[in-house]
Design a protein around this motif. Sequence first.
Motif, PDB file in Angstrom:
ATOM      1  N   GLN A 195       0.829  -1.205   0.000  1.00 45.59           N
ATOM      2  CA  GLN A 195       0.000   0.000   0.000  1.00 45.59           C
ATOM      3  C   GLN A 195       0.867   1.260   0.000  1.00 45.59           C
ATOM      4  O   GLN A 195       0.572   2.233  -0.705  1.00 45.59           O
ATOM      5  CB  GLN A 195      -0.932  -0.012   1.214  1.00 45.59           C
ATOM      6  CG  GLN A 195      -2.030  -1.062   1.133  1.00 45.59           C
ATOM      7  CD  GLN A 195      -2.792  -1.209   2.435  1.00 45.59           C
ATOM      8  OE1 GLN A 195      -2.485  -0.549   3.434  1.00 45.59           O
ATOM      9  NE2 GLN A 195      -3.778  -2.093   2.447  1.00 45.59           N
ATOM     10  N   LEU A 196       1.935   1.227   0.801  1.00 46.66           N
ATOM     11  CA  LEU A 196       2.850   2.370   0.832  1.00 46.66           C
ATOM     12  C   LEU A 196       3.518   2.565  -0.526  1.00 46.66           C
ATOM     13  O   LEU A 196       3.684   3.701  -0.995  1.00 46.66           O
ATOM     14  CB  LEU A 196       3.919   2.160   1.912  1.00 46.66           C
ATOM     15  CG  LEU A 196       3.465   2.295   3.365  1.00 46.66           C
ATOM     16  CD1 LEU A 196       4.611   1.938   4.301  1.00 46.66           C
ATOM     17  CD2 LEU A 196       2.972   3.711   3.644  1.00 46.66           C
ATOM     18  N   HIS A 197       3.899   1.447  -1.152  1.00 47.87           N
ATOM     19  CA  HIS A 197       4.539   1.516  -2.465  1.00 47.87           C
ATOM     20  C   HIS A 197       3.590   2.135  -3.493  1.00 47.87           C
ATOM     21  O   HIS A 197       3.986   3.017  -4.271  1.00 47.87           O
ATOM     22  CB  HIS A 197       4.951   0.113  -2.903  1.00 47.87           C
ATOM     23  CG  HIS A 197       5.594   0.068  -4.256  1.00 47.87           C
ATOM     24  ND1 HIS A 197       6.841   0.593  -4.499  1.00 47.87           N
ATOM     25  CD2 HIS A 197       5.149  -0.427  -5.447  1.00 47.87           C
ATOM     26  CE1 HIS A 197       7.150   0.426  -5.772  1.00 47.87           C
ATOM     27  NE2 HIS A 197       6.142  -0.189  -6.369  1.00 47.87           N
ATOM     28  N   CYS A 198       2.336   1.682  -3.473  1.00 46.85           N
ATOM     29  CA  CYS A 198       1.339   2.235  -4.402  1.00 46.85           C
ATOM     30  C   CYS A 198       1.093   3.710  -4.126  1.00 46.85           C
ATOM     31  O   CYS A 198       0.942   4.515  -5.057  1.00 46.85           O
ATOM     32  CB  CYS A 198       0.029   1.457  -4.286  1.00 46.85           C
ATOM     33  SG  CYS A 198       0.120  -0.239  -4.896  1.00 46.85           S
ATOM     34  N   ALA A 199       1.057   4.060  -2.834  1.00 49.40           N
ATOM     35  CA  ALA A 199       0.828   5.455  -2.465  1.00 49.40           C
ATOM     36  C   ALA A 199       1.971   6.339  -2.948  1.00 49.40           C
ATOM     37  O   ALA A 199       1.752   7.458  -3.438  1.00 49.40           O
ATOM     38  CB  ALA A 199       0.672   5.575  -0.951  1.00 49.40           C
ATOM     39  N   MET A 200       3.204   5.835  -2.829  1.00 51.08           N
ATOM     40  CA  MET A 200       4.365   6.611  -3.283  1.00 51.08           C
ATOM     41  C   MET A 200       4.341   6.791  -4.794  1.00 51.08           C
ATOM     42  O   MET A 200       4.643   7.875  -5.311  1.00 51.08           O
ATOM     43  CB  MET A 200       5.656   5.909  -2.850  1.00 51.08           C
ATOM     44  CG  MET A 200       5.916   5.971  -1.351  1.00 51.08           C
ATOM     45  SD  MET A 200       7.400   5.059  -0.872  1.00 51.08           S
ATOM     46  CE  MET A 200       8.659   6.004  -1.720  1.00 51.08           C
ATOM     47  N   GLU A 201       3.974   5.722  -5.516  1.00 51.42           N
ATOM     48  CA  GLU A 201       3.886   5.828  -6.970  1.00 51.42           C
ATOM     49  C   GLU A 201       2.806   6.823  -7.377  1.00 51.42           C
ATOM     50  O   GLU A 201       2.998   7.632  -8.294  1.00 51.42           O
ATOM     51  CB  GLU A 201       3.588   4.453  -7.579  1.00 51.42           C
ATOM     52  CG  GLU A 201       4.773   3.507  -7.590  1.00 51.42           C
ATOM     53  CD  GLU A 201       4.491   2.262  -8.398  1.00 51.42           C
ATOM     54  OE1 GLU A 201       3.301   1.947  -8.612  1.00 51.42           O
ATOM     55  OE2 GLU A 201       5.462   1.606  -8.822  1.00 51.42           O
ATOM     56  N   SER A 202       1.660   6.760  -6.688  1.00 55.80           N
ATOM     57  CA  SER A 202       0.562   7.682  -6.988  1.00 55.80           C
ATOM     58  C   SER A 202       0.977   9.125  -6.718  1.00 55.80           C
ATOM     59  O   SER A 202       0.677  10.033  -7.507  1.00 55.80           O
ATOM     60  CB  SER A 202      -0.666   7.325  -6.141  1.00 55.80           C
ATOM     61  OG  SER A 202      -1.115   6.023  -6.437  1.00 55.80           O
ATOM     62  N   ARG A 203       1.671   9.321  -5.593  1.00 55.08           N
ATOM     63  CA  ARG A 203       2.121  10.672  -5.239  1.00 55.08           C
ATOM     64  C   ARG A 203       3.076  11.213  -6.302  1.00 55.08           C
ATOM     65  O   ARG A 203       2.990  12.391  -6.701  1.00 55.08           O
ATOM     66  CB  ARG A 203       2.812  10.637  -3.873  1.00 55.08           C
ATOM     67  CG  ARG A 203       3.404  11.963  -3.416  1.00 55.08           C
ATOM     68  CD  ARG A 203       2.316  12.998  -3.178  1.00 55.08           C
ATOM     69  NE  ARG A 203       2.874  14.270  -2.773  1.00 55.08           N
ATOM     70  CZ  ARG A 203       3.124  14.603  -1.505  1.00 55.08           C
ATOM     71  NH1 ARG A 203       2.862  13.739  -0.527  1.00 55.08           N
ATOM     72  NH2 ARG A 203       3.613  15.783  -1.210  1.00 55.08           N
ATOM     73  N   ALA A 204       3.976  10.354  -6.787  1.00 58.26           N
ATOM     74  CA  ALA A 204       4.938  10.782  -7.806  1.00 58.26           C
ATOM     75  C   ALA A 204       4.222  11.184  -9.093  1.00 58.26           C
ATOM     76  O   ALA A 204       4.570  12.192  -9.731  1.00 58.26           O
ATOM     77  CB  ALA A 204       5.935   9.662  -8.082  1.00 58.26           C
ATOM     78  N   GLU A 205       3.196  10.408  -9.485  1.00 56.24           N
ATOM     79  CA  GLU A 205       2.445  10.714 -10.706  1.00 56.24           C
ATOM     80  C   GLU A 205       1.678  12.029 -10.562  1.00 56.24           C
ATOM     81  O   GLU A 205       1.616  12.831 -11.504  1.00 56.24           O
ATOM     82  CB  GLU A 205       1.484   9.570 -11.024  1.00 56.24           C
ATOM     83  CG  GLU A 205       2.188   8.302 -11.491  1.00 56.24           C
ATOM     84  CD  GLU A 205       1.254   7.121 -11.599  1.00 56.24           C
ATOM     85  OE1 GLU A 205       1.591   6.163 -12.317  1.00 56.24           O
ATOM     86  OE2 GLU A 205       0.184   7.145 -10.961  1.00 56.24           O
ATOM     87  N   ILE A 206       1.099  12.239  -9.387  1.00 55.55           N
ATOM     88  CA  ILE A 206       0.352  13.481  -9.148  1.00 55.55           C
ATOM     89  C   ILE A 206       1.286  14.685  -9.207  1.00 55.55           C
ATOM     90  O   ILE A 206       0.952  15.729  -9.795  1.00 55.55           O
ATOM     91  CB  ILE A 206      -0.380  13.412  -7.789  1.00 55.55           C
ATOM     92  CG1 ILE A 206      -1.496  12.360  -7.850  1.00 55.55           C
ATOM     93  CG2 ILE A 206      -0.954  14.777  -7.405  1.00 55.55           C
ATOM     94  CD1 ILE A 206      -2.123  12.042  -6.508  1.00 55.55           C
TER      95      ILE A 206
END
Length: 255
Positions: A195-206
């Motif tokens: 979940q943290l990994h997905c959140a970090m990827e999402s944050r980077a894309e945003i």
Amino acid sequence: MTGNADAPQVAAAFASAADSLDTLAEAIAGLRSSLNTDEHLDSMLQRLAETAVKALPDADAVSVTVLSTDGPRTAASTADYLSEIDDAQHSADRGPCVDAARTVSSVRAKVGDHVDEWPEFTDEARKQGVRSYLSVPITMGEGNTELLGAFNVYGFASTEFKAFDEELMKLFTAGAGAAIADSRRWRQAHEHIEQLHCAMESRAEIEQAKGVLIAVHGIDAEEAFSRLVQQSQNTNVKLHEVARMLIDSVRHRRL
């Protein structure tokens, strides 16, 4: 005369107690060996089952029932025919292993003692030649209130398992409970990391999408984020997916 007559019985009692202590010592040593490793849960439970069947003199086979959201399942067994006995209980949703797994009470009896309560189990056990059984619940948590499953011991002898056998099996249920608890903690930790990994990827894309909007429209970061949120709400698409689509569209234009 009475003292001399009782001497053989006393000696036999001491010998039996010594054998029980030896069995207990061997069981503890086996438990330490089984738990001192890092392996899959079912493999760990299989090792515990194999150690348990050696520790109990009257045990001919051992299985481990684990409760899950899909219902009870046999996670380990020392004999192929146990799957038939356990499956009969799982399908009927009743039997010693199911009852022990759902209560905090051990079940110790001879096959046929509870024929009216567990007819499916009784029929299959007799078919496989099993004549006695012992099921001890596996628990965890404060006060051992969370039920995880059961350790099931089966014997071909017509004699009922002893109270000592039940107490000995509690050592193995404690080990099984620890193994299941560790497995759950590992799975939860793994899911949290994902979940943290997905959140970090999402944050980077945003952040990348915000940078695109800032560069193209000459707006500040707050306004860029506001536009992304508005687009997400208007299209009913998750924010990070809106950001990804914007980034992809820019990349395609460059190509």
